[in-house]
Each structure stands twice: as structure tokens, then as C-alpha cells.
Scaffold this active site. Structure first.
Site, short mmCIF file in Angstrom:
data_model
loop_
_atom_site.label_atom_id
_atom_site.label_comp_id
_atom_site.label_asym_id
_atom_site.label_seq_id
_atom_site.Cartn_x
_atom_site.Cartn_y
_atom_site.Cartn_z
N ARG A 88 -30.18 14.05 -31.39
CA ARG A 88 -29.51 13.17 -30.09
C ARG A 88 -30.50 12.88 -29.26
O ARG A 88 -30.20 11.85 -27.63
CB ARG A 88 -28.73 14.84 -29.27
CG ARG A 88 -28.16 14.63 -28.17
CD ARG A 88 -27.27 13.45 -28.26
NE ARG A 88 -26.09 13.09 -28.75
CZ ARG A 88 -25.64 12.16 -29.24
NH1 ARG A 88 -26.39 10.84 -28.72
NH2 ARG A 88 -24.78 12.02 -30.41
N LYS B 25 -36.26 1.69 -8.72
CA LYS B 25 -35.74 2.24 -8.64
C LYS B 25 -34.49 2.78 -10.64
O LYS B 25 -33.97 2.32 -11.41
CB LYS B 25 -34.01 1.95 -8.53
CG LYS B 25 -34.13 1.73 -7.34
CD LYS B 25 -32.38 0.50 -6.56
CE LYS B 25 -33.25 0.60 -5.10
NZ LYS B 25 -31.80 0.02 -4.56
N LYS C 111 -41.93 -2.13 3.75
CA LYS C 111 -40.50 -1.98 4.14
C LYS C 111 -40.37 -1.95 5.39
O LYS C 111 -41.34 -1.67 6.02
CB LYS C 111 -40.41 -1.25 3.45
CG LYS C 111 -39.98 -0.92 1.86
CD LYS C 111 -40.00 -0.10 0.97
CE LYS C 111 -38.73 -0.01 0.49
NZ LYS C 111 -38.45 -1.32 0.49
N GLU D 183 -41.39 -7.11 3.12
CA GLU D 183 -39.61 -7.07 3.23
C GLU D 183 -39.62 -7.73 3.99
O GLU D 183 -39.36 -7.32 5.54
CB GLU D 183 -39.41 -5.58 2.99
CG GLU D 183 -38.11 -5.39 3.39
CD GLU D 183 -36.95 -4.39 2.47
OE1 GLU D 183 -36.97 -3.22 3.77
OE2 GLU D 183 -37.15 -3.92 1.48
#
Length: 270
Positions: A89, A126, A158, A187
Site C-alpha cells: 500500500r 505548496k 511577498k 511578488e
């Protein structure tokens, strides 16, 4: 980020628990992991480590990034039946998940190549905690770029940094602290901000949540050493427009968090 024995041992502990009666069978067995649908294979290195920890021999039948058809054998294993089944599995899940990422990446790369030979398709951070190495290598197998592997590989300026320090001061602060070998990716949300970021010393300007037209205008206004990256809600169907607009890089969180896994089947060989 290679898969380690410690990774495999942790995955097996999670899956098997403290008293695995289900797989406690005698004898020796051979088995194959077979694709049930076409795709692009990845994750076999992780499966190999899982079976190695269990003392099961593995023979991989295909290479990372190879296109496969339904019915193709991806790997073959041989060893104690108990250990072959204990690894089933975890290995199948890893290969299925990684191959789904590789296939989605290849789809995005092919979409970019319809209009551009130079636009890179990149992943983001992510990723699933604990599986970043597996997922980033799957992106590479699909023909994409891994982007930064962790927060130390590139400085990302950012919106929160800009809110705290201002655009130019934030870039100056990080430029002072970063290694000469570390790129600074800033950004921005407009062409005007892109120009300010480039003038302040950004190596990469990430135009976030913008139209292809805005990305194209930013590319036309910035000197070529500055890399223009498009990101933010971009799907595979959108890639050709951003590539045609001149984006050097299209980074997509969807590569690692939205791809369907490859359907695989693990069967003992009689």
C-alpha cells in the site's frame, strides 16, 4: 531531497501499526505493480526504498518521466510474502501520487511548448508535508522545474514583507542578508510595481494573479536579465496564453496539490 530509510520506516509504521495481522502470511512471493491507465511514471525510487527496508528485492521496469500505457508493469518485487504485502500500500500510494504529479506537469509543459520553447513550468512550495522530495522529483520527471526546494533556496519578497518594510526597503534588507549566490524573487501585482522591483535589484519578478496581458507588458518593460514569473491561479488551460505573452516561468501550485493519482494495481504473480 532523496528518500531515506527513515522516511520509509516512518511511512510503514503509520500504515502497519503495532500488530499487523492482515499481512502475516508464510512463504515467498513475487508481485508486480501495474498501471491501469496511461500516464507518466514517477515515484519508483521511493517505492524502491520502502521495499528495501522490508528486505524485498525490487526491479524497476521503467524510467522516471517515461510515458506508460495501461497494463505496463512499473516494477517487480520478490521476497517473503509477509514483507511483499506489507510494502504494497505504501509503495502503490507513493507511485500513484507521484505519477499523477508527473503527468500533470508534462501536460503543462506540453501546453507551453505549443507556443514557446523557452517558458519554464515550475512547482511551488505548496507540497504535502513530509513528501516534498517525492513531489518535487515528480515535477522534474514530468519535465518541470522544481523552483525552490525550501525557503532557504531563494528569497521571496511577498506582500507581507512589502507591507512591513515597503518594496524597496524590503529588497534592500534581504539583499544585504542573502548570499551573493541567492536570487531574490519579488511578488508584485502591477507593471509599475514590477518596474520598481527590478530597479531595486530583484532577480525575479513574480507577477501574481495577473492577466497574460499584464505579464506580457511587464516582460516588455524589463531588461532581459530580470526573470518574469507568472503565478496565481494558473491552470493547464491557461499556460499557452502566459507563455505566448512572454513569461519566462509559469509557476503552478496545482502541479502538486490538484493532480489525480495514477491508478495502479499491485498483484502477486502466481
Amino acid at each position: 531531497m532523496p528518500v531515506t530509510r527513515a522516511d520509509a520506516e516512518r511511512w510503514l509504521r503509520e500504515d502497519l501499526g503495532h500488530d499487523d495481522v492482515t499481512n502475516d502470511l508464510p512463504g515467498e512471493s513475487s508481485a508486480r505493480l501495474v498501471a491501469k491507465e496511461p500516464g507518466v511514471v514517477a515515484g519508483l525510487d521511493a517505492a524502491d526504498v520502502v521495499f528495501d527496508v522490508l528486505g524485498v528485492s525490487v526491479e524497476t521496469r521503467v524510467e522516471p518521466g517515461e510515458r506508460i500505457d495501461a497494463g505496463d508493469a512499473l516494477l517487480a518485487v520478490e521476497g517473503p510474502t509477509r514483507d511483499v504485502l506489507r510494502g504494497e500500500r505504501v509503495a502503490t500510494n507513493l507511485v500513484g501520487h507521484a505519477s499523477g504529479i508527473a503527468a500533470r506537469t508534462r501536460e503543462a509543459v506540453d501546453a507551453a511548448r505549443e507556443v514557446s520553447e523557452s517558458t519554464e513550468i515550475a512547482a511551488t512550495r505548496k507540497t504535502t508535508p513530509g513528501l516534498r522530495g517525492v513531489e518535487k522529483r515528480a515535477v522534474r520527471a514530468g519535465g518541470g522545474d522544481t523552483h525552490r526546494l525550501d525557503a532557504s533556496h531563494m528569497v521571496m519578497v511577498k506582500d507581507n514583507h512589502v507591507a512591513a518594510f515597503g518594496l524597496e526597503d524590503a529588497i534592500a534588507r534581504f539583499r544585504e542578508r542573502a548570499s551573493f549566490a541567492t536570487r531574490i524573487d519579488v511578488e508584485v501585482e502591477s507593471v509599475a510595481e514590477a518596474e520598481r522591483a527590478a530597479d531595486a535589484g530583484a532577480d525575479v519578478v513574480l507577477v501574481d494573479n495577473a492577466t497574460p496581458g499584464t505579464v506580457g507588458e511587464a516582460r516588455s518593460r524589463l531588461d532581459s536579465p530580470v526573470i518574469v514569473e507568472a503565478s496565481g491561479g494558473i491552470g493547464v488551460a491557461d499556460v499557452p496564453e502566459y507563455a505566448a505573452a512572454g513569461a519566462d516561468v509559469v509557476s503552478m501550485g496545482a502541479l502538486t496539490h490538484s493532480g489525480a493519482p495514477l491508478d495502479c494495481s499491485f498483484r502477486l504473480v502466481e
